[in-house]
Design a protein around this motif. Sequence first.
Motif, PDB file in Angstrom:
ATOM      1  N   SER A   1       0.777  -1.192  -0.038  1.00  0.00           N
ATOM      2  CA  SER A   1      -0.002  -0.046   0.101  1.00  0.00           C
ATOM      3  C   SER A   1       0.750   1.388   0.002  1.00  0.00           C
ATOM      4  CB  SER A   1      -0.652  -0.193   1.307  1.00  0.00           C
ATOM      5  OG  SER A   1      -1.564   1.208   1.234  1.00  0.00           O
ATOM      6  N   GLY A   2       0.640   2.258  -0.654  1.00  0.00           N
ATOM      7  CA  GLY A   2       1.059   3.468  -0.849  1.00  0.00           C
ATOM      8  C   GLY A   2       0.191   4.705  -0.359  1.00  0.00           C
ATOM      9  N   GLY A   3      -0.975   4.274   0.516  1.00  0.00           N
ATOM     10  CA  GLY A   3      -2.109   5.367   0.915  1.00  0.00           C
ATOM     11  C   GLY A   3      -3.125   5.334   0.066  1.00  0.00           C
ATOM     12  N   ASP A   4      -3.255   6.359  -0.697  1.00  0.00           N
ATOM     13  CA  ASP A   4      -4.745   6.523  -1.538  1.00  0.00           C
ATOM     14  C   ASP A   4      -4.444   5.665  -2.874  1.00  0.00           C
ATOM     15  OD1 ASP A   4      -5.668   8.305   0.330  1.00  0.00           O
ATOM     16  OD2 ASP A   4      -5.164   9.913  -0.823  1.00  0.00           O
ATOM     17  N   ALA A   5      -3.010   5.303  -3.143  1.00  0.00           N
ATOM     18  CA  ALA A   5      -2.743   4.264  -4.413  1.00  0.00           C
ATOM     19  C   ALA A   5      -1.724   3.470  -3.631  1.00  0.00           C
ATOM     20  CB  ALA A   5      -2.035   5.360  -5.211  1.00  0.00           C
ATOM     21  N   THR A   6      -1.358   2.385  -4.779  1.00  0.00           N
ATOM     22  CA  THR A   6      -0.356   1.433  -4.296  1.00  0.00           C
ATOM     23  C   THR A   6       1.127   1.873  -4.476  1.00  0.00           C
ATOM     24  OG1 THR A   6      -0.078   0.529  -6.451  1.00  0.00           O
ATOM     25  CG2 THR A   6      -2.033  -0.341  -5.200  1.00  0.00           C
ATOM     26  N   CYS A   7       1.725   1.212  -3.800  1.00  0.00           N
ATOM     27  CA  CYS A   7       3.277   1.750  -3.910  1.00  0.00           C
ATOM     28  C   CYS A   7       3.657   1.765  -5.429  1.00  0.00           C
ATOM     29  CB  CYS A   7       4.278   0.607  -3.043  1.00  0.00           C
ATOM     30  SG  CYS A   7       5.960   1.042  -3.224  1.00  0.00           S
ATOM     31  N   GLU A   8       3.186   0.856  -5.995  1.00  0.00           N
ATOM     32  CA  GLU A   8       3.917   0.321  -7.393  1.00  0.00           C
ATOM     33  C   GLU A   8       2.994   1.574  -8.129  1.00  0.00           C
ATOM     34  OE1 GLU A   8       3.390  -2.650 -11.212  1.00  0.00           O
ATOM     35  OE2 GLU A   8       2.628  -3.131  -9.412  1.00  0.00           O
ATOM     36  N   GLU A   9       1.792   1.971  -8.146  1.00  0.00           N
ATOM     37  CA  GLU A   9       1.195   3.232  -8.807  1.00  0.00           C
ATOM     38  C   GLU A   9       1.887   4.558  -8.469  1.00  0.00           C
ATOM     39  OE1 GLU A   9      -3.403   1.770  -9.135  1.00  0.00           O
ATOM     40  OE2 GLU A   9      -2.794   2.996  -7.060  1.00  0.00           O
ATOM     41  N   ASN A  10       2.460   4.721  -7.055  1.00  0.00           N
ATOM     42  CA  ASN A  10       3.288   5.949  -6.830  1.00  0.00           C
ATOM     43  C   ASN A  10       4.389   5.852  -7.676  1.00  0.00           C
ATOM     44  OD1 ASN A  10       1.121   6.845  -5.040  1.00  0.00           O
ATOM     45  ND2 ASN A  10       2.067   5.743  -3.309  1.00  0.00           N
ATOM     46  N   VAL A  11       5.272   4.903  -7.574  1.00  0.00           N
ATOM     47  CA  VAL A  11       6.616   4.818  -8.071  1.00  0.00           C
ATOM     48  C   VAL A  11       6.410   5.000  -9.590  1.00  0.00           C
ATOM     49  CG1 VAL A  11       8.412   3.274  -8.623  1.00  0.00           C
ATOM     50  CG2 VAL A  11       7.439   3.523  -6.080  1.00  0.00           C
ATOM     51  N   ARG A  12       5.384   4.424 -10.396  1.00  0.00           N
ATOM     52  CA  ARG A  12       5.174   4.455 -11.546  1.00  0.00           C
ATOM     53  C   ARG A  12       4.872   5.965 -12.300  1.00  0.00           C
ATOM     54  NH1 ARG A  12       3.615   0.729 -14.749  1.00  0.00           N
ATOM     55  NH2 ARG A  12       3.007  -0.785 -13.158  1.00  0.00           N
ATOM     56  N   LYS A  13       4.149   6.607 -11.449  1.00  0.00           N
ATOM     57  CA  LYS A  13       3.747   8.041 -11.556  1.00  0.00           C
ATOM     58  C   LYS A  13       5.013   8.981 -11.463  1.00  0.00           C
ATOM     59  CE  LYS A  13       0.639  11.701 -10.511  1.00  0.00           C
ATOM     60  NZ  LYS A  13      -0.410  12.118  -9.564  1.00  0.00           N
ATOM     61  N   LEU A  14       5.689   8.764 -10.684  1.00  0.00           N
ATOM     62  CA  LEU A  14       7.104   9.553 -10.160  1.00  0.00           C
ATOM     63  C   LEU A  14       8.006   9.360 -11.211  1.00  0.00           C
ATOM     64  CD1 LEU A  14       8.476  11.092  -8.173  1.00  0.00           C
ATOM     65  CD2 LEU A  14       9.405   9.272  -7.219  1.00  0.00           C
ATOM     66  N   LEU A  15       8.322   8.062 -11.872  1.00  0.00           N
ATOM     67  CA  LEU A  15       9.335   7.840 -12.644  1.00  0.00           C
ATOM     68  C   LEU A  15       8.798   7.756 -14.130  1.00  0.00           C
ATOM     69  CD1 LEU A  15      11.382   5.421 -10.365  1.00  0.00           C
ATOM     70  CD2 LEU A  15      11.488   7.799 -10.811  1.00  0.00           C
ATOM     71  N   GLN A  16       7.533   7.822 -14.364  1.00  0.00           N
ATOM     72  CA  GLN A  16       6.817   7.881 -15.809  1.00  0.00           C
ATOM     73  C   GLN A  16       7.144   6.551 -16.333  1.00  0.00           C
ATOM     74  OE1 GLN A  16       8.465  11.338 -17.785  1.00  0.00           O
ATOM     75  NE2 GLN A  16       7.608  12.764 -16.248  1.00  0.00           N
ATOM     76  N   ILE A  17       6.862   5.415 -15.713  1.00  0.00           N
ATOM     77  CA  ILE A  17       7.189   4.055 -15.967  1.00  0.00           C
ATOM     78  C   ILE A  17       5.916   3.414 -17.053  1.00  0.00           C
ATOM     79  CG2 ILE A  17       7.355   1.498 -15.208  1.00  0.00           C
ATOM     80  CD1 ILE A  17       8.456   2.845 -12.574  1.00  0.00           C
ATOM     81  N   PRO A  18       6.148   2.992 -18.120  1.00  0.00           N
ATOM     82  CA  PRO A  18       5.092   2.479 -18.858  1.00  0.00           C
ATOM     83  C   PRO A  18       4.326   1.330 -18.071  1.00  0.00           C
ATOM     84  CG  PRO A  18       6.987   2.568 -20.246  1.00  0.00           C
ATOM     85  CD  PRO A  18       7.389   2.966 -18.741  1.00  0.00           C
TER      86      PRO A  18
END
Length: 173
Positions: A120-137
């Motif tokens: 968990s990353g709060g309102d989103a998953t950890c993966e979603e947070n990292v994906r958004k931050l680093l612009q991961i496809p």
Amino acid sequence: MNFSELARRRRSVRLYSGSPVPEEDLDRILKTGLLAPSSRNIRSVELIAVRDRDTLEALSRCKCAGAAMLAQASCAVVVLGDTLRSDVWIEDTSIVMTYMQLQAVDLDIGSCWVQCRLRSGGDATCEENVRKLLQIPEHYAVEAILSLGMPAQDPEPAEEPVLTSPPVHHEQF
């Protein structure tokens, strides 16, 4: 140092001295990770090396707990699996993480596995947070982040396990 000693010295290091990890050592860690075996030699793992202080700080908040050390790390490596290329990207990324951790120990660099997948990353998953931050496809899955830094302390090596009782069984369970 032999491999058994290297494995015993591998400890999760969450406190760093602030001294930078030399660029050539980071390169060696990345190259060693990419030497890891992969299913059918597909090589579906990709890495993102992060040194930017603001990005490391943001990554330290990517999940609810267990990533704070990234704010003080010298660098981090985000480990991704290409889900379109391999159905066993979880295993492949895990082996890459392990190879990089063992190489870090050999270089006297501290490391810590920061699990992202299924966290968990709060309102989103950890993966979603990292994906958004680093612009991961979207077709890349974020398995974990390897935190790297010069250790502030030298943790004791792990005790060698005793093989006469579980978890090791011989012949049958």
